[in-house]
Design an enzyme around this catalytic site. Structure first.
Site, PDB file in Angstrom:
ATOM      1  N   ASP A   1      26.998  71.689  41.503  1.00  0.00           N
ATOM      2  CA  ASP A   1      26.227  72.941  41.625  1.00  0.00           C
ATOM      3  C   ASP A   1      25.484  73.277  40.345  1.00  0.00           C
ATOM      4  OD1 ASP A   1      26.435  73.929  44.178  1.00  0.00           O
ATOM      5  OD2 ASP A   1      28.210  75.157  43.780  1.00  0.00           O
TER       6      ASP A   1
ATOM      7  N   GLU B   1      25.578  78.766  54.755  1.00  0.00           N
ATOM      8  CA  GLU B   1      26.856  79.469  54.551  1.00  0.00           C
ATOM      9  C   GLU B   1      26.861  80.804  55.268  1.00  0.00           C
ATOM     10  OE1 GLU B   1      28.471  79.587  50.587  1.00  0.00           O
ATOM     11  OE2 GLU B   1      30.046  81.002  51.187  1.00  0.00           O
TER      12      GLU B   1
ATOM     13  N   ASP C   1      30.341  75.672  42.103  1.00  0.00           N
ATOM     14  CA  ASP C   1      30.566  76.725  41.096  1.00  0.00           C
ATOM     15  C   ASP C   1      31.675  77.667  41.556  1.00  0.00           C
ATOM     16  OD1 ASP C   1      29.130  77.983  43.075  1.00  0.00           O
ATOM     17  OD2 ASP C   1      27.523  78.707  41.772  1.00  0.00           O
TER      18      ASP C   1
ATOM     19  N   LYS D   1      23.142  70.787  43.719  1.00  0.00           N
ATOM     20  CA  LYS D   1      22.951  71.786  44.788  1.00  0.00           C
ATOM     21  C   LYS D   1      22.510  73.082  44.146  1.00  0.00           C
ATOM     22  CE  LYS D   1      26.522  73.730  47.111  1.00  0.00           C
ATOM     23  NZ  LYS D   1      26.384  75.139  46.691  1.00  0.00           N
TER      24      LYS D   1
ATOM     25  N   GLU E   1      21.424  77.257  45.096  1.00  0.00           N
ATOM     26  CA  GLU E   1      21.270  78.351  46.041  1.00  0.00           C
ATOM     27  C   GLU E   1      19.877  78.930  45.890  1.00  0.00           C
ATOM     28  OE1 GLU E   1      24.264  81.340  45.369  1.00  0.00           O
ATOM     29  OE2 GLU E   1      25.865  79.854  45.382  1.00  0.00           O
TER      30      GLU E   1
HETATM   31  O1  KIV Z   1      30.623  76.453  45.247  1.00  0.00           O
HETATM   32  C1  KIV Z   1      31.003  76.076  46.373  1.00  0.00           C
HETATM   33  O2  KIV Z   1      32.172  75.733  46.579  1.00  0.00           O
HETATM   34  C2  KIV Z   1      30.030  76.048  47.458  1.00  0.00           C
HETATM   35  C3  KIV Z   1      30.551  75.814  48.847  1.00  0.00           C
HETATM   36  C4  KIV Z   1      31.125  77.084  49.359  1.00  0.00           C
HETATM   37  C5  KIV Z   1      29.509  75.275  49.747  1.00  0.00           C
HETATM   38  O3  KIV Z   1      28.880  76.237  47.241  1.00  0.00           O
END
Ligand code: KIV
Length: 274
Positions: free
Chosen positions: A96, A191, A57, A126, A128
């Site tokens: 994401d 991160e 994202d 993915k 968070e």
């Molecule tokens: O969105 C992204 O690019 C990320 C990376 C920083 C791991 O989540």
């Protein structure tokens, strides 16, 4: 220290899977992941032999020029994800889940991640989150959706965390990473956390850790493509090593072309048809 196992040729000839990520951790072969948001960079990353391509994202920041990842929408992630998935033949593609879809309950998360899988062709999503999102990860995994966790600096929570800063609460970081792994995450991104915390988490959890600003002891490393190749508009974080200066290359090429047009040197005989 045991020397790393050599790269297996068979892993290069077919699509990477979650099992290959687990094998890489077991064999102590560093996992590589880089972001891509379009067809040319997806293809170049794949041809460069990375294990994973992340449609992050971060597209909202590095492509759309927004000042955080928060504005990224599910439709935008699907748009970019579908393009990258068509370009990438071998790497494991992760897309994401944008804010706030992991906070709206398991059902919304499954519906949103199912759209990501069905409409992009990616291999995993993915998300968070803290330990508070473990039930969401478990629900997604139960639905057959591979999930990569993301703990430490969570850019979607930038306003709550008080900026893009190192996260130092070792106990909280360990609890968040363990919760993601125990809920069934296939890997966890760490991160912007201290090296010692990343090393302790990597030793404690049973799945690969992929670090960004988390030091050398993770099972793998991830960088944002625009930072890696020197195309980011803003100053890059200290944990980035720029491997190219694409911003200067593009700027100089466009300036030379403008100059040639203005002095009527372009197009010349070679570029003139008929
Ligand atoms: O969105 C992204 O690019 C990320 C990376 C920083 C791991 O989540």
């Amino acid at each position: 220290m045991t020397p790393p196992a050599p790269r297996r040729e068979s892993a290069l000839a077919r699509r990477m899977t979650v099992k290959d990520l687990a094998t890489a951790r077991r064999d102590r072969r560093p996992i590589t992941m880089v972001t891509a948001y379009d067809w040319p960079t997806g293809r170049l990353a794949d041809e460069a032999g990375v294990d994973c391509v992340l449609v992050g994202d971060s597209v909202a920041m590095v492509v759309a020029g927004r000042d955080s990842t928060i504005p990224a929408t599910l439709d935008q992630m699907i748009y970019h994800g579908e393009i990258v998935c068509r370009a990438v033949k071998r790497a494991f593609v992760v897309v994401d889940l944008p804010f706030p879809l992991q906070h709206l309950g398991v059902r919304t998360a499954i519906e949103s991640c199912a759209r990501l899988l069905k409409e992009t062709g990616c291999q995993a999503v993915k998300l968070e989150g803290t330990a508070g999102q473990a039930d969401v990860i478990a629900g997604l995994v139960g639905a057959g959706i591979p999930v990569m966790g993301h703990v430490g600096l969570r850019p979607q929570a930038v306003h709550q965390l008080g900026g893009y800063r190192m996260q130092r609460d070792g106990e909280q970081l360990m609890a968040d990473a363990l919760a993601a792994a125990e809920a069934g995450a296939c890997a966890v991104v760490l991160e912007c956390i201290p090296r010692e915390a990343a090393a302790a988490i990597t030793a404690a959890i049973g799945v690969p850790t992929i670090g960004i600003g988390a030091g050398p002891d993770c099972d793998g490393q991830v960088l944002v493509m625009h930072d890696l190749v020197g195309l980011s508009a803003d100053r890059v974080p200290r944990f980035v090593r720029p491997y190219a200066d694409v911003k200067t290359t593009i700027g100089a090429a466009v300036a030379r072309w403008r100059h040639d047009v203005e002095r009527r040197d372009f197009p010349g005989p070679a570029e003139t048809l008929g």
